[in-house]
Design an enzyme around this catalytic site. Structure first.
Site, short mmCIF file in Angstrom:
data_model
loop_
_atom_site.label_atom_id
_atom_site.label_comp_id
_atom_site.label_asym_id
_atom_site.label_seq_id
_atom_site.Cartn_x
_atom_site.Cartn_y
_atom_site.Cartn_z
N ASP A 107 -22.13 25.24 22.68
CA ASP A 107 -21.37 26.42 22.26
C ASP A 107 -22.19 27.31 21.32
O ASP A 107 -22.18 28.54 21.43
CB ASP A 107 -20.08 25.97 21.56
CG ASP A 107 -18.87 26.75 22.05
OD1 ASP A 107 -18.98 27.41 23.09
OD2 ASP A 107 -17.81 26.67 21.40
N ASP A 150 -11.82 25.00 24.67
CA ASP A 150 -11.66 24.71 23.25
C ASP A 150 -10.34 23.99 22.96
O ASP A 150 -10.10 23.55 21.83
CB ASP A 150 -11.70 26.02 22.44
CG ASP A 150 -13.02 26.74 22.59
OD1 ASP A 150 -14.05 26.05 22.71
OD2 ASP A 150 -13.03 27.98 22.61
#
Length: 449
Positions: free
Chosen positions: A220, A287
Site C-alpha cells: 500500500d 481495506d
C-alpha cells in the site's frame, strides 16, 4: 474553514467508518462454522435418538455452510505480488484503452456478481432478523442437486424468501447500471462483497494473517506514495469495489429526494445547488476485507474447554474485541492524517500495525504469546493424540449434559462449540457404535418380516 463548514465532511467520514467496522463485525460472526468433530457428535446423538424411536433420523437440521478459501503462509507471501500485477494491469488498460468501455464491461461484471452477493447478504439478514430457529421451522428448505453418476457435483439449497431476496438484489444491481451508478446502490453492492468476502476468505493461522498484513503494509505504501497508480485506478474505475460517501454528508442527495417528493425549503434549495458537485470520499474494499480476515480468525480461535455450547451464549473473545477496536482506531488515524494533509493515504499503513499489534499486545498481557502464534484452524494429524481424544470425550459429556437432546442445534449455534479436530479413527467411535446398533435393528426387523 471552520468546524461548522467541515461538519458535512466529518459526517461522510463517520458514515464510511461505521460501514467498515460494521462489515468486519457482521462478516466475522456470520462466517462462524461448525467444527467437524462437533458435527459428528451431534449426528451420533441424533442416530441414538432415532434408534430409541424418540425421533426420526434426519439431516434437515444441518445448515448449509459456504466453502471458504483457505489462505496459507505461501499464499500470504504471494498476495502483494499478485495484487501488484492486477493493479498494474488495470492501470495500463485505463491508460491505453477507452475508460468508458472498461467501466461498462467491469461495471456489468461486478453488478452481476453483486446480485448474487447481495442475495446472500439479504437472506442472511432476514434469517437473523426473524430468528434462525423460527426461520427454519417456518420456511421449507429445498435443494437442487446436480449429479454425475452417483457423485454430487453441485448443490443449490434455497427457500422461498431466499429466492425472493435474490430477485430483489438482481433488481437493485440492474438499477445500479441503469441509473448511472448512484452511490447508495454502489454501497449496497460493496457491503455485499465485503460481507461475503470476509466469510469466504479464511486464514489457516494467525501467523499467516500477520504475514499477509505485513506484506500489504509495504504494498500500500509503495503504490500510493511512490506512484500514481493506486489513486488513478481508484478514481478511474467506476465499479462497486469501494465504499463511497458524498463530501457534503449526503445533504445534496437528500435535497434531490425531497424535490422528487415535491417538498420545498431553503435548505433544500441550497443543498440542491451542489448535487453531483461535492465529490466523494472513498474507502477500498481491500481495506475492509483483508484486516477482517485476522479478526474473523480470532472469532474462531476460542479457548478449548471454556466455551459455552451455543454461539448465542456469552463467551470470552478478547482477541477479536481488541482487533476490532484497533481497526476502528486505525481508521480514525487514517482519516485524521488524510484530512490534515489533504492527500490520499494508504489505509493499510495504519490498519496493518494496529491489527497485528492488538493481537501481539493482548497475547503478551494474557501470557499466551506462543499459544496465539501457533494456533491453526486444523491441527496436523501428527500433533493429535491422546490429549485430543480425551478432550473430545470430555466435550461429548459436556454437550450431553448441557444441551437439551429434544431440541436440534442449528449449525450457526453449534459453531461456538470448540471441539478439536481429530482423526476419524479417534473421533467417530460413538458414531460407529450408533451405526452398528442401527444395522442390528434393521436385521431384526427383516427377520420378523
Amino acid at each position: 474553514m471552520t468546524s461548522t463548514d467541515n461538519l458535512p465532511l466529518f459526517i461522510a467520514y463517520a458514515a464510511l467508518g461505521a460501514q467498515a467496522v460494521g462489515s468486519v463485525y457482521v462478516g466475522s460472526w456470520g462466517g462462524l462454522k461448525t467444527p467437524a468433530a462437533t458435527k459428528k457428535i451431534l449426528k451420533a446423538q441424533r442416530k441414538k435418538k432415532a434408534i430409541a424411536g424418540e425421533e426420526e433420523e434426519s439431516d434437515s437440521e444441518d445448515e448449509e455452510e459456504d466453502i471458504a478459501e483457505k489462505l496459507t503462509s505461501s499464499d500470504a507471501y504471494w498476495f502483494p505480488i499478485m495484487g501488484s500485477c492486477v493493479l498494474g494491469g488495470l492501470y495500463l488498460l485505463f491508460k491505453y484503452l477507452s475508460p468508458e468501455l472498461l467501466n461498462t464491461l467491469l461495471g456489468g461484471y461486478f453488478a452481476l456478481l453483486g446480485s448474487l452477493a447481495g442475495g446472500k447478504l439479504l437472506s442472511s439478514a432476514f434469517a437473523n432478523f426473524l430468528g434462525k430457529e423460527r426461520y427454519r421451522s417456518t420456511f421449507t428448505r429445498w435443494k437442487v442437486l446436480l449429479l454425475k453418476g452417483k457423485e454430487e457435483e453441485l448443490r443449490f439449497p434455497f427457500t422461498i424468501p431466499s429466492i425472493v431476496l435474490l430477485g430483489l438484489s438482481f433488481v437493485l444491481s440492474v438499477s445500479y447500471l441503469a441509473f448511472d451508478r448512484p452511490w447508495p446502490l454502489n454501497n449496497f453492492l460493496g457491503l455485499a462483497f465485503s460481507f461475503n468476502g470476509i466469510k469466504l476468505i479464511e486464514l489457516d493461522s494467525l501467523a499467516t494473517g500477520a504475514i499477509l498484513l505485513a506484506g500489504l503494509f509495504f504494498y500500500d505504501i509503495f503504490w500510493v506514495f511512490f506512484t500514481p497508480v493506486m489513486v488513478s485506478v481508484a478514481k478511474g474505475l467506476d465499479a462497486p469495489i469501494k465504499l463511497v460517501w458524498p463530501k457534503d454528508g449526503g445533504l445534496s442527495s437528500l435535497a434531490w429526494l425531497a424535490r422528487q417528493l415535491r417538498l420545498s425549503g431553503d435548505w433544500i434549495d441550497k443543498a440542491g445547488e451542489h448535487v453531483g458537485k461535492s465529490g466523494l470520499t472513498m474507502l477500498g474494499l481491500g481495506d475492509i476485507v483483508i484486516p477482517a480476515t485476522l479478526a474473523y480468525a480470532q472469532s474462531c480461535a476460542r479457548a478449548r474447554g471454556t466455551t459455552p455450547p451455543t454461539a448465542s451464549s456469552p463467551f470470552p473473545k478478547p482477541y477479536f474485541t481488541a482487533t476490532l477496536i484497533a481497526y476502528f482506531l486505525g481508521l480514525l488515524v487514517t482519516v485524521t492524517v488524510m484530512h490534515t494533509f489533504k492527500a490520499a493515504q494508504p489505509a493499510l499503513l495504519y490498519l496493518s500495525p494496529a491489527c497485528v499489534g492488538a493481537v501481539a499486545l493482548t497475547a503478551l498481557a494474557r501470557g499466551e504469546w506462543s499459544t496465539v502464534w501457533s494456533w491453526k484452524t486444523e491441527e496436523d494429524k501428527d500433533e493429535k493424540g491422546k490429549e485430543c481424544v480425551a478432550l473430545e470425550e470430555d466435550h461429548q459429556k459436556k454437550i450431553v449434559d448441557t444441551v437439551p437432546t429434544s431440541a436440534p442445534i442449528p449449525a450457526s449455534s453449534a459453531a461456538a462449540l470448540q471441539v478439536p479436530e481429530v482423526d476419524d479413527g479417534a473421533s467417530t467411535s460413538e458414531a460407529d457404535e450408533a451405526e452398528g446398533k442401527s444395522t442390528k435393528a434393521k436385521k431384526r426387523k427383516n427377520k420378523k418380516k
